[in-house]
Scaffold this active site. Structure first.
Site, PDB file in Angstrom:
ATOM      1  N   ASP A  60      35.243  31.212  57.511  1.00 15.32           N
ATOM      2  CA  ASP A  60      35.542  31.162  56.083  1.00 15.32           C
ATOM      3  C   ASP A  60      34.931  29.906  55.484  1.00 15.32           C
ATOM      4  O   ASP A  60      35.146  28.807  55.996  1.00 15.32           O
ATOM      5  CB  ASP A  60      37.058  31.183  55.851  1.00 15.32           C
ATOM      6  N   HIS A 112      36.766  26.100  42.536  1.00 14.49           N
ATOM      7  CA  HIS A 112      37.966  26.168  43.370  1.00 14.49           C
ATOM      8  C   HIS A 112      38.209  24.838  44.089  1.00 14.49           C
ATOM      9  O   HIS A 112      39.332  24.315  44.075  1.00 14.49           O
ATOM     10  CB  HIS A 112      37.831  27.303  44.387  1.00 14.49           C
ATOM     11  N   GLU A 149      38.120  36.598  47.439  1.00 16.02           N
ATOM     12  CA  GLU A 149      36.876  36.253  48.121  1.00 16.02           C
ATOM     13  C   GLU A 149      36.028  37.503  48.286  1.00 16.02           C
ATOM     14  O   GLU A 149      36.502  38.629  48.147  1.00 16.02           O
ATOM     15  CB  GLU A 149      37.158  35.683  49.532  1.00 16.02           C
ATOM     16  N   ASP A 175      41.957  36.740  51.416  1.00 17.04           N
ATOM     17  CA  ASP A 175      42.302  35.828  52.513  1.00 17.04           C
ATOM     18  C   ASP A 175      43.698  35.253  52.258  1.00 17.04           C
ATOM     19  O   ASP A 175      43.847  34.168  51.701  1.00 17.04           O
ATOM     20  CB  ASP A 175      41.239  34.727  52.574  1.00 17.04           C
TER      21      ASP A 175
HETATM   22 MN    MN Z   1      39.837  31.524  52.385  1.00 16.47          MN
END
Ligand code: MN
Length: 423
Positions: free
Chosen positions: A135, A142, A210, A242
């Site tokens: 990831d 963000h 995501e 996620d």
């Molecule tokens: Mn994530």
């Protein structure tokens, strides 16, 4: 080989609603269980699912070098390992077969009965057996929001952030397909103003908006993938939620990063949309300053204009859309992510999955997590049923959707839908 399947003028003899995510120009790949309890690899046009294993057995892929059972499998891994030329040849053939002007399959009722399914006759499965899952943390908006909340505006971005796509190794065992409910995780948290942790259900279960990309076999141990060639090893993209328990994450993450606050579940959409199908939707990436090191410098448009949204649906009530974002906001693009991932010689295999990290846009209504939308509880998100949310509550369903659209075609991902059950 040209990408004939993308021809925007082609219509299908299968019905396709004008607002469908799955016109004949999409031709995504997935895995489903049929009404006869057979697992197969398939594609979708409009609201019709197509059994590619059966199509192959009937000879419709003759002339394309494929192993006999390539579609009669419960994952796409082997097909993905066959590489871009094969993916393209198969998409082109499917486009031809379902072209409104091609009577061969259209006029064969017996064959149609064998290969076509209504969506309510099938059950979508996880499309790949994910070997390794990484990831990234590639949205500047963000990272800035989270950094501002926890370290203040002056120190929002860590010193490395503008120089490399920050990432961590996640866990593939808890990646689940759409419509698989999850339980609120339990764990250690440090209550505010306490000095000792407590154990119990998380009070801060969050989604992360995501996208993820799926790779083919890319390199051997010790070899690197250049940024110029990186995209040729990317099969396609998925929607990716996620799931995160912010209170567990906050207490555990120092100094090695995310662990039990992240690995209890991550949900993916069932249809992998190929990079080939997304070709018409390339856009410039955000300007990068300072200029990255040479191995991360790229030419051309490596971002994709994909509209994204998240809805929360409380039990027995209609959904409320809580955010709208776009994949094009990502500061580090997928080619940069794959080049960076392999620059030290780390091998990447067919069926590996790389998450983008939470995709937040520039405005407060385009943030990709509840942590940001409700600003750690300071401005709760209002739902249409009159209730408000700082995080996700028991029995809420979280739905991610995504699509691309230009004047001639709409290519979408459908949705990934997950219900949160009590601990
Ligand atoms: Mn994530």
């Amino acid at each position: 080989m040209p990408n004939y399947a993308n021809n925007p003028d082609r219509a299908s003899w299968l019905h396709v609603d004008p607002h469908s995510d799955f016109p004949i120009q999409n031709i995504p790949f997935g895995v489903f269980l049929t009404r006869d309890d057979v697992i197969t690899i398939g594609t979708r046009i409009g609201d019709t699912a197509i059994d590619l294993g059966a199509l192959q057995q009937l000879g419709y892929f003759d002339g394309i070098p494929l192993t006999e059972d390539i579609f009669l499998q419960d994952t796409l891994n082997d097909f993905i390992a066959d590489g871009r030329q094969t993916w393209r040849a198969v998409r082109n053939r499917i486009a031809e077969l379902f072209d409104a002007n091609n009577p061969s399959l259209k006029s064969n009722i017996q064959h149609k009965n064998t290969v076509l399914f209504r969506l309510d006759e099938i059950e979508m499965k996880l499309p790949v057996q994910i070997g390794d899952y990484t990831d990234f943390y590639a949205s500047k908006e963000h990272a800035t929001n989270v950094g501002t909340m926890f370290r203040g505006k002056e120190n929002a971005l860590m010193p490395n952030w503008l120089h490399l796509p920050v990432g961590y190794h996640g866990r593939s065992s808890s990646i689940i397909p759409s419509n698989t409910p999850i339980k609120r995780p339990k764990g250690q948290t440090l209550p505010p103003a306490s000095e000792a942790p407590v154990f119990g259900p998380s009070k801060a279960v969050d989604f992360e908006l995501e996208m993820a990309f799926i790779t083919t076999d890319a390199n051997e141990l010790g070899d690197t993938i250049s940024i110029e060639s990186a995209e040729s090893y990317i099969f396609g993209l998925l929607l990716f939620n996620d799931w995160s328990a912010r209170d567990i994450q906050r207490w555990e993450y120092v100094p090695l990063g995310p662990f039990l606050g992240k690995n209890f579940a991550s949900s993916v959409s069932p249809w992998i949309v190929t990079l080939d199908a997304l070709e018409p939707f390339r856009v410039a990436s955000p300007k990068q300053s300072p200029e990255p090191l040479p191995y991360l410098q790229f030419k051309g448009s490596k971002s994709f204009d994909i509209h994204l949204e998240v809805a929360i649906q409380p039990e027995n009530f209609k959904e409320t859309i809580v955010t709208r974002s776009n994949f094009k906001y990502m500061y580090w693009n997928i080619a940069q992510q794959l080049a960076h991932h392999t620059v030290n010689g780390c091998p990447v295999n067919a069926g590996d999955m790389m998450g983008s990290g939470t995709i937040s846009g520039p405005t407060a209504d385009s943030y990709g997590s509840m942590l940001e939308l409700a600003w750690k509880g300071e401005r709760p998100v209002q739902l249409d049923n009159g209730t408000e949310r700082n995080y996700i509550e028991d029995h809420d369903t979280v739905i991610l959707r995504g699509y691309c659209k230009n004047k001639t075609v709409r290519i979408g991902f459908g949705e990934v839908r997950t219900k949160l059950l009590p601990a």
